[in-house]
Design a protein around this motif. Structure first.
Motif, PDB file in Angstrom:
ATOM      1  N   GLN A  50      32.190  45.702  45.565  1.00 51.52           N
ATOM      2  CA  GLN A  50      31.657  44.355  45.807  1.00 51.52           C
ATOM      3  C   GLN A  50      30.768  43.830  44.678  1.00 51.52           C
ATOM      4  O   GLN A  50      30.917  42.662  44.256  1.00 51.52           O
ATOM      5  N   PRO A  51      29.834  44.633  44.134  1.00 55.49           N
ATOM      6  CA  PRO A  51      29.024  44.111  43.014  1.00 55.49           C
ATOM      7  C   PRO A  51      29.862  43.759  41.791  1.00 55.49           C
ATOM      8  O   PRO A  51      29.560  42.786  41.083  1.00 55.49           O
ATOM      9  N   ILE A  52      30.944  44.513  41.562  1.00 57.96           N
ATOM     10  CA  ILE A  52      31.786  44.263  40.398  1.00 57.96           C
ATOM     11  C   ILE A  52      32.613  42.998  40.607  1.00 57.96           C
ATOM     12  O   ILE A  52      32.776  42.182  39.695  1.00 57.96           O
ATOM     13  N   TYR A  53      33.130  42.835  41.827  1.00 53.86           N
ATOM     14  CA  TYR A  53      33.878  41.609  42.139  1.00 53.86           C
ATOM     15  C   TYR A  53      32.974  40.377  42.022  1.00 53.86           C
ATOM     16  O   TYR A  53      33.402  39.312  41.562  1.00 53.86           O
ATOM     17  N   LYS A  54      31.732  40.534  42.430  1.00 54.74           N
ATOM     18  CA  LYS A  54      30.784  39.415  42.339  1.00 54.74           C
ATOM     19  C   LYS A  54      30.562  39.013  40.880  1.00 54.74           C
ATOM     20  O   LYS A  54      30.560  37.819  40.536  1.00 54.74           O
ATOM     21  N   GLU A  83      35.995  37.931  26.641  1.00 54.75           N
ATOM     22  CA  GLU A  83      34.771  38.325  27.340  1.00 54.75           C
ATOM     23  C   GLU A  83      35.024  38.409  28.840  1.00 54.75           C
ATOM     24  O   GLU A  83      34.567  39.339  29.516  1.00 54.75           O
ATOM     25  N   PHE A  84      35.771  37.448  29.384  1.00 58.88           N
ATOM     26  CA  PHE A  84      36.069  37.449  30.817  1.00 58.88           C
ATOM     27  C   PHE A  84      36.909  38.672  31.204  1.00 58.88           C
ATOM     28  O   PHE A  84      36.692  39.287  32.255  1.00 58.88           O
ATOM     29  N   GLU A  85      37.862  39.035  30.343  1.00 57.51           N
ATOM     30  CA  GLU A  85      38.756  40.148  30.657  1.00 57.51           C
ATOM     31  C   GLU A  85      38.031  41.487  30.764  1.00 57.51           C
ATOM     32  O   GLU A  85      38.532  42.416  31.389  1.00 57.51           O
ATOM     33  N   LYS A  86      36.832  41.563  30.179  1.00 55.58           N
ATOM     34  CA  LYS A  86      36.035  42.790  30.310  1.00 55.58           C
ATOM     35  C   LYS A  86      35.705  43.063  31.776  1.00 55.58           C
ATOM     36  O   LYS A  86      35.662  44.208  32.218  1.00 55.58           O
ATOM     37  N   TYR A  87      35.461  41.997  32.532  1.00 47.68           N
ATOM     38  CA  TYR A  87      35.121  42.148  33.947  1.00 47.68           C
ATOM     39  C   TYR A  87      36.339  42.585  34.752  1.00 47.68           C
ATOM     40  O   TYR A  87      36.226  43.376  35.695  1.00 47.68           O
ATOM     41  N   THR A  88      37.515  42.079  34.391  1.00 46.80           N
ATOM     42  CA  THR A  88      38.749  42.533  35.036  1.00 46.80           C
ATOM     43  C   THR A  88      39.006  43.999  34.711  1.00 46.80           C
ATOM     44  O   THR A  88      39.419  44.779  35.581  1.00 46.80           O
ATOM     45  N   ASP A  89      38.761  44.380  33.461  1.00 47.84           N
ATOM     46  CA  ASP A  89      38.915  45.786  33.064  1.00 47.84           C
ATOM     47  C   ASP A  89      37.976  46.689  33.854  1.00 47.84           C
ATOM     48  O   ASP A  89      38.343  47.814  34.214  1.00 47.84           O
ATOM     49  N   ASP A  90      36.758  46.210  34.123  1.00 49.93           N
ATOM     50  CA  ASP A  90      35.799  46.996  34.915  1.00 49.93           C
ATOM     51  C   ASP A  90      36.337  47.259  36.319  1.00 49.93           C
ATOM     52  O   ASP A  90      36.138  48.351  36.880  1.00 49.93           O
ATOM     53  N   VAL A 122      39.510  47.492  37.228  1.00 45.49           N
ATOM     54  CA  VAL A 122      40.574  48.494  37.131  1.00 45.49           C
ATOM     55  C   VAL A 122      39.985  49.885  36.910  1.00 45.49           C
ATOM     56  O   VAL A 122      40.360  50.856  37.588  1.00 45.49           O
ATOM     57  N   THR A 123      39.046  49.989  35.978  1.00 50.11           N
ATOM     58  CA  THR A 123      38.448  51.293  35.656  1.00 50.11           C
ATOM     59  C   THR A 123      37.737  51.894  36.856  1.00 50.11           C
ATOM     60  O   THR A 123      37.908  53.081  37.179  1.00 50.11           O
ATOM     61  N   THR A 124      36.931  51.083  37.543  1.00 58.81           N
ATOM     62  CA  THR A 124      36.174  51.584  38.688  1.00 58.81           C
ATOM     63  C   THR A 124      37.092  51.916  39.859  1.00 58.81           C
ATOM     64  O   THR A 124      36.874  52.917  40.566  1.00 58.81           O
ATOM     65  N   SER A 125      38.130  51.118  40.087  1.00 57.75           N
ATOM     66  CA  SER A 125      39.097  51.406  41.148  1.00 57.75           C
ATOM     67  C   SER A 125      39.814  52.719  40.880  1.00 57.75           C
ATOM     68  O   SER A 125      40.018  53.528  41.796  1.00 57.75           O
ATOM     69  N   LEU A 126      40.184  52.936  39.619  1.00 56.80           N
ATOM     70  CA  LEU A 126      40.847  54.186  39.260  1.00 56.80           C
ATOM     71  C   LEU A 126      39.928  55.379  39.501  1.00 56.80           C
ATOM     72  O   LEU A 126      40.343  56.397  40.071  1.00 56.80           O
ATOM     73  N   ASN A 142      49.351  52.214  43.404  1.00 60.20           N
ATOM     74  CA  ASN A 142      50.621  51.485  43.284  1.00 60.20           C
ATOM     75  C   ASN A 142      50.388  50.048  42.839  1.00 60.20           C
ATOM     76  O   ASN A 142      51.139  49.508  42.026  1.00 60.20           O
ATOM     77  N   GLU A 143      49.351  49.412  43.365  1.00 61.22           N
ATOM     78  CA  GLU A 143      49.024  48.036  42.976  1.00 61.22           C
ATOM     79  C   GLU A 143      48.675  47.942  41.491  1.00 61.22           C
ATOM     80  O   GLU A 143      49.024  46.967  40.820  1.00 61.22           O
ATOM     81  N   MET A 144      47.965  48.963  40.993  1.00 62.18           N
ATOM     82  CA  MET A 144      47.421  48.903  39.633  1.00 62.18           C
ATOM     83  C   MET A 144      48.301  49.565  38.586  1.00 62.18           C
ATOM     84  O   MET A 144      47.993  49.507  37.397  1.00 62.18           O
ATOM     85  N   LYS A 145      49.386  50.204  38.991  1.00 61.05           N
ATOM     86  CA  LYS A 145      50.097  51.094  38.070  1.00 61.05           C
ATOM     87  C   LYS A 145      50.579  50.416  36.794  1.00 61.05           C
ATOM     88  O   LYS A 145      50.647  51.060  35.745  1.00 61.05           O
ATOM     89  N   THR A 146      50.884  49.116  36.867  1.00 59.42           N
ATOM     90  CA  THR A 146      51.379  48.446  35.656  1.00 59.42           C
ATOM     91  C   THR A 146      50.280  48.201  34.625  1.00 59.42           C
ATOM     92  O   THR A 146      50.584  47.911  33.467  1.00 59.42           O
ATOM     93  N   VAL A 147      49.011  48.306  35.038  1.00 59.53           N
ATOM     94  CA  VAL A 147      47.918  48.132  34.073  1.00 59.53           C
ATOM     95  C   VAL A 147      47.269  49.473  33.724  1.00 59.53           C
ATOM     96  O   VAL A 147      46.296  49.520  32.974  1.00 59.53           O
ATOM     97  N   LEU A 148      47.821  50.559  34.273  1.00 60.78           N
ATOM     98  CA  LEU A 148      47.365  51.901  33.933  1.00 60.78           C
ATOM     99  C   LEU A 148      48.367  52.534  32.987  1.00 60.78           C
ATOM    100  O   LEU A 148      49.511  52.087  32.874  1.00 60.78           O
TER     101      LEU A 148
END
Length: 363
Positions: free
Chosen positions: A130-134, A152-159, A161-165, A182-188
């Motif tokens: 939740q804090p990361i999504y916020k 710069e914005f994509e850094k937050y999206t990367d966070d 993915v990294t934290t979910s993994l 399975n949802e994230m596999k194409t970006v891993l």
């Protein structure tokens, strides 16, 4: 004597019937109108499990299942339609909420849902994320206001993915984590997916989503620069259409379904404008992952789709087309160059028109 035997048989049959009903979902919704229709959907397969009418704010579903599934309770009366998203697994699943809380939590899991194990995992996941999504939401607003650039914005999206993994690696053996990977596999990376898969129990490896991960690890990925894989489907008139029919033009290959709200929003608001603006130079090919032709046809007519609109009516989870393009969430689009090579994979947040302009400039 015969009467006693029949009683015993009936009791055995009743017990067997109860055993087959290996999940029971009970809910209480304060403030909801009696007579509201409640429909339980299996979103993974997009099929109706059961439907009931709510009485005194209460509902109950039960059925058999082999593996958990991501479910949605759709609540419909004369005034409105609301939804509750939840995971369905073996055992008792209960929730107690209010009409107001359902409305305020649209698009997320209702925290009142309690089940044997998955609800606890989701609770832990949400607490971490939740804090990361916020932060990402705040960054997106800054990006829209041109206060930060896309990188710069994509850094937050990367966070995210990294934290979910990291969470899934630490909590591997549950169906929620298997689904999330399975949802994230194409970006891993393939190695990251394999490292997660190797942590699974044999039972989870043999589950539908476990098998999808194994298949993904083993197949050669389709990526930018590869030649497109030819696919075919039928249009609403039953005519067969191949993707290769449009080679020589820039192609926007879009995957969608009538049951996907973000897809419908994009089909309604974005694609008609793109078609009118670039239709002479760009072929838009929308491939539906619907299973029911009636739902696909009804919405297609409501949206007045003018571009190429095809399907093989096999859904998404067990569809060779989805596997060929590594699609496990929609909407997802691909921009294909005039020579048939993949130029860009477009996710929902990307600016499709900007990428089309780039593609048209390529020789």
């Amino acid at each position: 004597m015969k009467k006693i035997v029949w009683v015993i048989i009936l009791l055995i049959m009743a017990c067997q019937k109860e055993v087959s009903k290996n999940f029971i979902l009970k809910g209480t919704i304060d403030g909801i109108e009696d007579g509201t229709m409640a429909v339980l959907l299996n979103i993974d397969e997009f099929k109706v499990i059961d439907s009931v009418l709510i009485e005194k704010g209460k509902l109950q579903f039960s059925d058999s299942l082999k593996f958990p599934f991501f479910g949605r309770i759709v609540l419909k009366n004369k005034k409105e339609v609301n939804m509750i998203d939840l995971w369905v697994e073996k055992g008792d699943i209960v929730f107690k909420t209010t009409q107001k809380d359902i409305i305020s939590s649209q698009g997320g899991f209702n925290p009142s849902v309690k089940s044997k194990s998955i609800s606890a995992v989701i609770g832990k996941y949400n607490q971490v994320m939740q804090p990361i999504y916020k932060k990402q939401k705040e960054a997106y607003q800054k990006f829209k206001d041109s206060l930060i650039d896309k990188k710069e914005f994509e850094k937050y999206t990367d966070d995210i993915v990294t934290t979910s993994l990291e969470f899934c690696m630490e909590n591997p053996n549950n169906y929620f984590s298997v689904s999330k990977i399975n949802e994230m596999k194409t970006v891993l990376t393939k190695e990251q997916v394999k490292q997660y898969y190797d942590k699974l129990t044999e039972n989870l490896k043999e589950s539908p989503k476990g098998k999808l991960l194994k298949e993904y690890i083993e197949i050669k990925p389709l990526s930018v620069g590869n030649m497109m894989i030819d696919i075919e489907g039928q249009n609403l008139n039953g005519e067969t259409v191949k993707l290769s029919n449009f080679k020589g033009k820039v192609i926007v290959l879009d995957f969608w379904a009538a049951w996907c709200p973000p897809c419908v929003k994009q089909m309604k608001n974005e694609f008609p404008k793109l078609y009118e603006k670039y239709g002479k130079e760009v072929e838009i090919v929308s491939f539906s992952f619907d299973k029911e032709k009636s739902a696909w046809e009804k919405l297609s007519k409501e949206l007045a789709i003018k571009w190429v609109n095809i399907s093989n009516l096999k859904g998404m989870n067990d569809n060779s087309v989805a596997r060929a393009y590594n699609v496990n969430e929609i909407p997802t689009s691909f921009i294909i160059g005039k020579d048939g090579r993949i130029i860009k994979r477009i996710n929902y947040e990307d600016n499709l028109e900007e990428e089309i302009i780039v593609a048209l400039k390529e020789k």
